[in-house]
Design a protein around this motif. Sequence first.
Motif, PDB file in Angstrom:
ATOM      1  N   LEU A  26       0.840  -1.202   0.000  1.00  0.00           N
ATOM      2  CA  LEU A  26       0.000   0.000   0.000  1.00  0.00           C
ATOM      3  C   LEU A  26       0.880   1.259   0.000  1.00  0.00           C
ATOM      4  O   LEU A  26       0.629   2.209  -0.743  1.00  0.00           O
ATOM      5  N   ASN A  27       1.945   1.238   0.806  1.00  0.00           N
ATOM      6  CA  ASN A  27       2.879   2.372   0.812  1.00  0.00           C
ATOM      7  C   ASN A  27       3.447   2.593  -0.585  1.00  0.00           C
ATOM      8  O   ASN A  27       3.485   3.717  -1.077  1.00  0.00           O
ATOM      9  N   GLN A  28       3.883   1.495  -1.204  1.00  0.00           N
ATOM     10  CA  GLN A  28       4.493   1.637  -2.517  1.00  0.00           C
ATOM     11  C   GLN A  28       3.475   2.160  -3.532  1.00  0.00           C
ATOM     12  O   GLN A  28       3.788   3.031  -4.345  1.00  0.00           O
ATOM     13  N   ARG A  29       2.242   1.643  -3.463  1.00  0.00           N
ATOM     14  CA  ARG A  29       1.229   2.090  -4.423  1.00  0.00           C
ATOM     15  C   ARG A  29       0.904   3.569  -4.230  1.00  0.00           C
ATOM     16  O   ARG A  29       0.810   4.329  -5.183  1.00  0.00           O
ATOM     17  N   MET A  30       0.763   3.988  -2.969  1.00  0.00           N
ATOM     18  CA  MET A  30       0.448   5.402  -2.721  1.00  0.00           C
ATOM     19  C   MET A  30       1.602   6.295  -3.176  1.00  0.00           C
ATOM     20  O   MET A  30       1.382   7.395  -3.680  1.00  0.00           O
ATOM     21  N   ALA A  31       2.833   5.808  -3.012  1.00  0.00           N
ATOM     22  CA  ALA A  31       3.997   6.583  -3.468  1.00  0.00           C
ATOM     23  C   ALA A  31       3.948   6.713  -4.996  1.00  0.00           C
ATOM     24  O   ALA A  31       4.120   7.803  -5.546  1.00  0.00           O
ATOM     25  N   ASP A  35       3.618  10.201  -7.446  1.00  0.00           N
ATOM     26  CA  ASP A  35       4.982  10.493  -7.902  1.00  0.00           C
ATOM     27  C   ASP A  35       5.920  10.714  -6.723  1.00  0.00           C
ATOM     28  O   ASP A  35       6.788  11.596  -6.759  1.00  0.00           O
ATOM     29  N   GLY A  36       5.699   9.942  -5.685  1.00  0.00           N
ATOM     30  CA  GLY A  36       6.484  10.119  -4.469  1.00  0.00           C
ATOM     31  C   GLY A  36       7.653   9.156  -4.398  1.00  0.00           C
ATOM     32  O   GLY A  36       7.859   8.313  -5.273  1.00  0.00           O
ATOM     33  N   ARG A  37       8.434   9.280  -3.311  1.00  0.00           N
ATOM     34  CA  ARG A  37       9.551   8.376  -3.064  1.00  0.00           C
ATOM     35  C   ARG A  37       9.099   7.329  -2.052  1.00  0.00           C
ATOM     36  O   ARG A  37       8.199   7.571  -1.260  1.00  0.00           O
ATOM     37  N   PHE A  38       9.761   6.177  -2.105  1.00  0.00           N
ATOM     38  CA  PHE A  38       9.415   5.100  -1.170  1.00  0.00           C
ATOM     39  C   PHE A  38      10.689   4.626  -0.465  1.00  0.00           C
ATOM     40  O   PHE A  38      11.655   4.242  -1.120  1.00  0.00           O
ATOM     41  N   LEU A  39      10.691   4.705   0.860  1.00  0.00           N
ATOM     42  CA  LEU A  39      11.869   4.307   1.643  1.00  0.00           C
ATOM     43  C   LEU A  39      11.549   3.098   2.514  1.00  0.00           C
ATOM     44  O   LEU A  39      10.395   2.900   2.915  1.00  0.00           O
ATOM     45  N   VAL A 222       2.809   9.081   6.574  1.00  0.00           N
ATOM     46  CA  VAL A 222       3.008   7.867   7.371  1.00  0.00           C
ATOM     47  C   VAL A 222       1.800   6.965   7.122  1.00  0.00           C
ATOM     48  O   VAL A 222       0.675   7.303   7.485  1.00  0.00           O
ATOM     49  N   VAL A 223       2.064   5.833   6.464  1.00  0.00           N
ATOM     50  CA  VAL A 223       0.996   4.875   6.148  1.00  0.00           C
ATOM     51  C   VAL A 223       1.306   3.602   6.917  1.00  0.00           C
ATOM     52  O   VAL A 223       2.347   2.977   6.693  1.00  0.00           O
ATOM     53  N   ARG A 224       0.458   3.243   7.864  1.00  0.00           N
ATOM     54  CA  ARG A 224       0.752   2.080   8.714  1.00  0.00           C
ATOM     55  C   ARG A 224      -0.553   1.513   9.251  1.00  0.00           C
ATOM     56  O   ARG A 224      -1.636   2.099   9.069  1.00  0.00           O
ATOM     57  N   GLY A 225      -0.452   0.372   9.951  1.00  0.00           N
ATOM     58  CA  GLY A 225      -1.642  -0.335  10.429  1.00  0.00           C
ATOM     59  C   GLY A 225      -2.422   0.426  11.492  1.00  0.00           C
ATOM     60  O   GLY A 225      -1.861   1.252  12.218  1.00  0.00           O
ATOM     61  N   ARG A 226      -3.705   0.116  11.562  1.00  0.00           N
ATOM     62  CA  ARG A 226      -4.584   0.795  12.522  1.00  0.00           C
ATOM     63  C   ARG A 226      -4.169   0.553  13.972  1.00  0.00           C
ATOM     64  O   ARG A 226      -4.521   1.332  14.852  1.00  0.00           O
ATOM     65  N   GLN A 288      -4.729 -11.539  -2.494  1.00  0.00           N
ATOM     66  CA  GLN A 288      -5.245 -11.823  -1.167  1.00  0.00           C
ATOM     67  C   GLN A 288      -5.386 -10.568  -0.303  1.00  0.00           C
ATOM     68  O   GLN A 288      -6.282 -10.471   0.511  1.00  0.00           O
ATOM     69  N   VAL A 289      -4.509  -9.608  -0.500  1.00  0.00           N
ATOM     70  CA  VAL A 289      -4.621  -8.382   0.288  1.00  0.00           C
ATOM     71  C   VAL A 289      -5.312  -7.282  -0.517  1.00  0.00           C
ATOM     72  O   VAL A 289      -5.355  -6.121  -0.119  1.00  0.00           O
ATOM     73  N   ASP A 290      -5.843  -7.671  -1.689  1.00  0.00           N
ATOM     74  CA  ASP A 290      -6.659  -6.741  -2.464  1.00  0.00           C
ATOM     75  C   ASP A 290      -5.877  -5.567  -3.037  1.00  0.00           C
ATOM     76  O   ASP A 290      -6.374  -4.442  -3.059  1.00  0.00           O
ATOM     77  N   LEU A 291      -4.655  -5.801  -3.453  1.00  0.00           N
ATOM     78  CA  LEU A 291      -3.870  -4.704  -4.041  1.00  0.00           C
ATOM     79  C   LEU A 291      -3.280  -5.124  -5.378  1.00  0.00           C
ATOM     80  O   LEU A 291      -2.883  -6.261  -5.527  1.00  0.00           O
TER      81      LEU A 291
END
Length: 291
Positions: A26-31, A35-39, A222-226, A288-291
Amino acid sequence: MTQPVFRFAPSPNGLLHLGHAYSALLNQRMAEESDGRFLLRIEDIDTTRCTPELERQMIEDLRWLGLSWEEPVRRQSQHFADYREALDTLIEAGLVYPAFMSRGEVRARIEEWARGGREWPHDPDGTPLYPQDERSMPESERHRRIAEGEPFAWRLNVQKAMARYGKDLYWEESGAGPEGETGRVAADPTLWGDVVIARKETPTSYHLSVVIDDALQGITHVVRGRDLFHATTMHRLLQEILGLPVPLYHHHDLILDEHGRKLSKSRGDTALASLRQAGMQPEDIRRQVDL
Ligand code: GLU
């Protein structure tokens, strides 16, 4: 406009499972979509539970999933000096205090309280709050006990910190909290009580290192679990005290097992390594995770 920067920040203290795959993808997709960076950041301050072998396995799993990230990767265990500097700022500001009570002493204190028919407060994870007794310990006693080599942890005096920095604390949430909280969310760090900021054997804590690193790495999202939604209240307070920028937050759904329970690193069956061994392909995991 500045380029968005996302991060996936796992701890190599067990095997990654489907929930981690979801968070990382999800982080990678949102990046990508912005047009963002992914670390990738390795959160290995617990140097006894985090091992090089688990880190190697983690990176292998993430590569297998098709993820790629910028190098060099930030490994928290290599940056204790950065966290120490922030700790010193908190010590100089008088916002942390040495906490000496052992687990047994804390338990006895809570039992004594309960005998009076009163309920001891718990944090959002269900852990009893640390007693406030040592907030007002005389300096001379603190010095003496430290000099005598008594073990202690630095804890935040949340009441004092809130009085100085707690006015109008909030964050922007584009995901949701456990009660559906979204948009402008008010932060209430007192829910956590006097949290540990640093320990003797680990001169930092999750809360301290995460806010320092998000700032040093220029993280904008910051994209992380609930499960970390409520931790954000403490992160906001620390950012305010230390004068750090505030990212946007997105807390996503947790992947649950067939009984509706959170997945855990100690359960092998949903580990990416086991699924891979059972013949699953990265596409199957994405589906399975719908992405
Ligand atoms: N290292 C934390 C974990 O594995 C995540 C920290 C974060 O995303 O803020 O649960």
